[in-house]
Scaffold this active site. Structure first.
Site, PDB file in Angstrom:
ATOM      1  N   LYS A 269       3.426  -6.102   8.952  1.00 56.91           N
ATOM      2  CA  LYS A 269       3.289  -4.856   8.198  1.00 56.91           C
ATOM      3  C   LYS A 269       4.560  -4.030   8.395  1.00 56.91           C
ATOM      4  O   LYS A 269       4.916  -3.693   9.524  1.00 56.91           O
ATOM      5  CB  LYS A 269       2.062  -4.080   8.684  1.00 56.91           C
ATOM      6  CG  LYS A 269       1.769  -2.789   7.960  1.00 56.91           C
ATOM      7  CD  LYS A 269       0.484  -2.164   8.520  1.00 56.91           C
ATOM      8  CE  LYS A 269       0.167  -0.823   7.872  1.00 56.91           C
ATOM      9  NZ  LYS A 269      -1.078  -0.233   8.426  1.00 56.91           N
TER      10      LYS A 269
ATOM     11  N   ALA B 248       0.847  -1.193   0.000  1.00 58.90           N
ATOM     12  CA  ALA B 248       0.000   0.000   0.000  1.00 58.90           C
ATOM     13  C   ALA B 248       0.881   1.241   0.000  1.00 58.90           C
ATOM     14  O   ALA B 248       2.100   1.153  -0.155  1.00 58.90           O
ATOM     15  CB  ALA B 248      -0.924  -0.020   1.214  1.00 58.90           C
TER      16      ALA B 248
ATOM     17  N   ASP C 279     -11.093   4.931   8.018  1.00 60.02           N
ATOM     18  CA  ASP C 279     -10.536   4.552   6.709  1.00 60.02           C
ATOM     19  C   ASP C 279     -11.148   3.215   6.280  1.00 60.02           C
ATOM     20  O   ASP C 279     -10.444   2.222   6.088  1.00 60.02           O
ATOM     21  CB  ASP C 279      -9.012   4.441   6.802  1.00 60.02           C
ATOM     22  CG  ASP C 279      -8.353   4.361   5.421  1.00 60.02           C
ATOM     23  OD1 ASP C 279      -9.037   4.669   4.424  1.00 60.02           O
ATOM     24  OD2 ASP C 279      -7.176   3.989   5.356  1.00 60.02           O
TER      25      ASP C 279
END
Length: 692
Positions: A179, A160, A316
């Site tokens: 992540k 991302a 989000d």
């Protein structure tokens, strides 16, 4: 006094900021930030200028609403959207996030922008190499990912705008999702936020209706949190706790993956691996035996609970952040990026609505070179301090000598920047020359030796241009006589002698013509530098002064405001101080011959108050002039007026110190020269305490 304070705020921003680089605890990080700043600023400002030029000239002379106007606007939207898209890809990081959110803003930006961003932004996210991932692990956890985990897939599952996700397995056999933040964001994140803030501020000046500065304030506070994965992890757990505590009736259907805290840092987030379907994958949801309508109903209920009960909301909620299996994945904090996208996305396309395309084009044309000069100067100064003082122990003779030399070099660079940019920057340099109590002596001496001697002088052609635009005629037509050679020139304007058609001799103050185009840019660029310096040096926080500048500097560039203040001052003496009103005079203003950039006033054949010989030649005694000019201290009156002005009786000493920039013992000294500093250490130290 307040106009001077406003300009001093600018100087404080650049002067103190430049030299504070020497105090950075991480010179390498400082250097990286300043190295990233020039190219990103250049790309941003060139893109903004190109978009502005495209809209300005494409729509020039076309009547809004006509078929020709709509067709030209559509084509300009497409070209500008592609330029903005390319900027996002070139800058990467937060800008990719920005483009992704523009793709969701049908309600704010034209469809051409939405379609352009939607077609590309989710498909071209950056991917960090395994070497870059190892670099993040080495810095944050001290080991490679292959050592931290029993298994670590070097190929990311997904990438991302801010990070990418790898599959891994812990040493006790648990499958996890790791992540990892893209490594460059630590260096560019602060710069990205600051440049977006600059563009939003400039666009607000050009288009007053475009006022998303409050969103940028939100970004400044919240974006660092979004880049802190530990904050994201805490939010995830808090979200789950809120459902269990406040919404137990649906808490069993809400789940957040377990966080592995010992394997997580601000840039690495290790969580339980969830084998789930994206919430928009209708086929996948049906394959698990669930009905899409039930999923939709659960999402609606979950958000209603968060909004109306929890007061803590997942901001989000795109498909990758909400999954559906036996327990969907909630909560993250996307508010900061949403604010960024609204700021830059809506701002870029609003250029089409400018009522003065030529002025828009001028501002945007001035922006790139000034940004480049400012950022290169700041980066060079940062590099000089960083490497000159690298490895030297504070306070040692070698450290002090190196710091002195760096001060001198940096002061000369800042001086050259002021002369290159001119206008408000000259004013900035002049005030740095008075800031012994803020900046090092090397800066004060360098500026003091040059700034008052090299003020810009506008040519007669430039003066005629100001007259033509403001009064519609040349100065030779407006006046019966007009001397083309100025009597004096200062940072913002110059003064010419003239004679009106009825024979009155007047002084005509004419603003330097470029200030109408560069003034807003100067303020915005100083604003950017102060914000960047605050990110690098948290103790350097003069943003509130820049807010004052943003409000007051336009007033200083408005000569009609100056004229009104002059008359108001005279009225105040007559009304409130009649005992000395007869000795106070302000030149008559010729209002019909004045504009915001031209001030015509009665010509005063007088001596400067510091011209002792001239004063004596007129038959006056300097002591009498001094007695009239200086207000002798009355401690009781200071207390009373402090209360009236809102400072409070308990702060009267501080208030007097701030107004006079003199220590309290000087303020209350009854001697004739009580406001003069003699440079003794006691005076300086006390004054620095007042400033602090």
């Amino acid at each position: 006094m307040w106009r001077r304070a406003a300009t001093a705020a600018l100087s404080l921003g650049a002067g103190a900021g430049a030299v504070s680089i020497a105090s950075s605890e991480d010179p390498a990080a400082t250097l990286k930030v300043c190295a990233h700043l020039p190219p990103r600023l250049l790309r941003d400002s060139v893109t903004a200028a190109t978009i502005a030029a495209d809209y300005s000239w494409s729509l020039w002379g076309l009547e809004p609403g006509t078929p020709a106007y709509l067709a030209a606007k559509h084509d300009a939207h497409l070209r500008s959207a592609n330029r903005l898209q390319e900027l996002c890809f070139r800058n990467g990081g937060i800008y990719i996030k920005l483009g992704q959110h523009i793709a969701q803003l049908e309600y704010v930006v034209p469809v051409e922008y939405v379609q352009t961003m939607r077609e590309s932004m989710l498909k071209r996210c950056p991917v960090s190499s395994i070497e870059q991932v190892r670099g993040v692990f080495a810095k944050d956890l001290g080991e490679s990912p292959e050592t931290v985990f029993a298994e670590f897939d070097p190929v990311p599952l997904a990438s991302a705008s801010l990070a990418q996700v790898h599959a891994a397995r812990t040493h006790d056999g648990q499958k996890v999702a790791v992540k990892v933040q893209h490594d460059h964001l630590a260096d560019t994140g602060v710069v990205d936020i600051a440049t977006v803030e600059l563009l939003v501020n400039v666009l607000h000046y050009i288009f007053p209706s475009f006022d998303y500065r409050w969103l940028v304030d939100e970004v400044r506070e919240s974006a660092p949190k979004e880049l802190d994965f530990l904050n994201e992890a805490k939010n995830s757990e808090k979200c789950l706790v809120n459902f269990r505590r406040l919404s137990p009736h649906i808490a069993g259907s809400i789940y957040a993956p377990k966080v592995y805290w010992t394997l997580s840092t601000s840039r690495i987030l290790t969580m339980e691996f969830m084998d789930a379907k994206e919430i928009t994958d209708v086929r996948g949801i049906k394959e698990t035996g669930m009905h899409p309508a039930d999923v939709s109903n659960l999402v609606s209920k979950a958000f209603a609970e968060m909004i109306f009960k929890h007061g803590f909301v997942h901001c989000d909620p795109h498909a990758a952040n909400m999954m559906r299996s036996r327990a969907p994945e909630p909560c993250g904090d996307g508010q900061a990026t949403a604010a960024l996208s609204l700021g830059a996305g809506a701002g870029a396309v609003s250029i089409a609505s400018s009522e003065d395309p030529a002025a828009t084009l001028k501002v945007c044309a001035h922006l790139p070179p000034r940004l480049l000069r400012d950022s290169v100067t700041a980066a060079t100064i940062a590099a000089d301090y960083s490497w000159s003082l690298w490895g030297l122990e504070r306070g040692t003779p070698a450290y002090l000598a190196a710091k002195h030399d760096a001060h001198l070099r940096s002061a000369n660079r800042l001086q050259e920047l002021c002369f290159r940019n001119g206008g408000i920057y000259i004013k900035l340099g002049q005030h740095i020359a008075q800031l012994e109590y803020v900046v090092p002596e090397e800066y004060v001496q360098t500026m003091r030796e040059s700034m008052l001697k090299r003020c810009p002088v506008s040519s007669i052609e430039q003066v005629r241009g100001v007259f033509a635009k403001d009064l519609g005629e040349s100065p030779e037509t407006v006046f019966a006589e007009f001397d083309p050679v100025p009597l004096a020139s200062a940072s913002l304007a110059q003064v010419h002698a003239a004679r009106t058609h009825d024979g009155q001799k007047v002084a005509v103050k004419v603003q330097h013509d470029h200030l109408a185009d560069t003034g807003v840019v100067d303020i915005a660029t100083v604003d950017l530098l102060v914000n960047v310096l605050h990110y690098i040096f948290p103790s350097f926080d003069y943003r509130w002064l820049v807010d004052e500048v943003r409000e007051s500097a336009p007033k200083e560039l408005d000569f009609l405001n100056e004229a009104k203040n002059s008359e108001k001052c005279l009225v105040n003496f007559r009304r409130l101080s009649p005992h000395i009103a007869g000795c106070i005079y302000a030149p008559k203003v010729y209002w019909t011959l004045s504009t915001s950039r031209i001030l015509t006033m009665e010509f005063m054949d007088a001596k400067e108050i510091t011209d002792v010989r001239g004063i004596k030649e007129t038959g006056m005694h300097p002591a009498d002039v001094s007695n009239l000019a200086l207000v002798f201290a009355d401690e009781k009156a200071i207390k009373e007026n402090s209360v009236k002005l809102g400072a409070g009786e308990d702060l009267h000493a501080l208030f007097a110190g701030v107004l006079t920039m003199r220590p309290w013992k000087r303020v209350i000294d009854p001697s004739l020269d009580h406001l003069v500093l003699d440079g003794k250490n006691t005076d300086t130290s006390e004054l620095q305490e007042v400033v602090a």
